[in-house]
Design an enzyme around this catalytic site. Structure first.
Site, PDB file in Angstrom:
ATOM      1  CG  HIS A  96      -0.420   0.173   2.527  1.00  0.00           C
ATOM      2  ND1 HIS A  96      -0.470  -0.811   3.479  1.00  0.00           N
ATOM      3  CD2 HIS A  96       0.201   1.217   3.113  1.00  0.00           C
ATOM      4  CE1 HIS A  96       0.091  -0.380   4.604  1.00  0.00           C
ATOM      5  NE2 HIS A  96       0.511   0.849   4.397  1.00  0.00           N
ATOM      6  CG  ASP A 139      -0.691  -4.020   2.331  1.00  0.00           C
ATOM      7  OD1 ASP A 139      -0.115  -3.437   1.396  1.00  0.00           O
ATOM      8  OD2 ASP A 139      -1.059  -3.446   3.375  1.00  0.00           O
ATOM      9  CB  SER A 195       3.057   0.841   6.666  1.00  0.00           C
ATOM     10  OG  SER A 195       1.829   1.089   7.293  1.00  0.00           O
TER      11      SER A 195
END
Length: 287
Positions: free
Chosen positions: A130, A162, A237
């Site tokens: 992402h 992801d 992330s």
């Protein structure tokens, strides 16, 4: 009064504080601080209050210790200062050098920042897909802990899980992080989340494994995830979640929020078993 809306939507690295530049790094010319700082925001008031509490606590503890010493009894500090486990300090020292900041896009177009880490001696890096999607999957740059920057090749992407694999030139010299054995992670064991939240590279936060096999939406599908209370924020992330031995147990990917706020102590990481399987597939196809 805010109405609780449940866990909200897991958020990635695209959230940018109004007091930060678009790349997630700190900005010192924050509006609203002119005229001698009379227009102080709630953040300033909160920090000031926290400082008063901290000073009051320290002075109170010092006074209490003095009185207890005079009476020949042990001071209250003996029960209030828990030492940091030495193995966590060692795990952080071993992990931080292998974690990078990932910068995607920029200029006049879309941009996103996140984290990543090396998984082999061929300079392959794991990160979240992402981050690439949010940044337009254009130019990808990796910044090392020592400040050096390298262009990164996108070896392959797997939006369904992801995950994405990048590769940097051999000159980067990144050492791969050790991976935990499949099925070895246990609820309650201490973990560290390492990454670049809001552009603050090399940030380490501590917590425990709160749950395993938590069903959450990651990427375009629902997957099993490792739940942790280690603070995970935008920019984390793609970074590793490591155990006390410095082994990667998962890839930090999402957080649950209430009313769009930041971390509330509920974060999710893709289990290392899935990460390794996906990475092997991507590398096998892309080289």
């Amino acid at each position: 009064m805010a109405v609780q809306t449940g866990l909200g939507e897991p958020r990635g690295p695209w959230f940018v504080s109004p007091e930060l530049d678009p790349d997630g790094r700190g900005r010192w010319d924050v509006p609203g601080q002119e005229e001698g700082g009379r227009r102080r925001g709630w953040r300033d008031r909160l920090l000031a209050a926290a400082g008063v509490v901290a000073l009051s606590t320290l002075s109170g503890a010092a006074a209490g210790m003095w009185v207890a010493d005079q009476a020949g009894a042990p001071g209250p500090a003996a029960a209030s200062a828990a030492p940091v486990p030495a193995e966590l300090v060692t795990a952080a020292e071993r992990t931080v050098p292998g974690v990078v900041s990932v910068l995607v896009g920029g200029g006049s177009g879309a941009a996103a920042t996140g984290s990543g880490f090396a998984i082999d001696d061929q300079q392959h890096l794991i990160t979240n897909d992402h981050i690439l999607a949010k940044g337009g999957a254009t130019a990808v740059t990796v910044e090392l802990p020592d400040g050096r920057r390298f262009p990164a090749e996108v070896v392959g992407r797997e939006p369904g899980s992801d995950l994405a694999v990048l590769r940097v030139p051999p000159d980067a010299g990144l050492a791969p992080l050790p991976l935990a054995k499949p099925g070895a992670t246990r609820v309650g064991e201490p973990v560290l989340a390492v990454g670049s939240p809001l552009g603050l590279a090399g940030t380490v936060t501590a917590g425990i494994v709160s749950a395993l096999d938590r069903q959450v939406r990651l990427g375009t599908n629902r997957h099993r995830a490792v739940q942790t209370d280690a603070s995970i924020n935008p920019g984390n992330s793609g970074g590793p979640l490591v155990n006390a031995r410095g082994e990667v147990v998962g890839v930090n990917t999402a957080i649950a929020t209430i009313d769009g706020s930041g971390s509330i102590g509920i974060g999710f990481a893709i289990p290392i078993e899935q990460v390794q399987q996906t990475a092997d597939t991507i590398i096998g196809k892309g080289g």
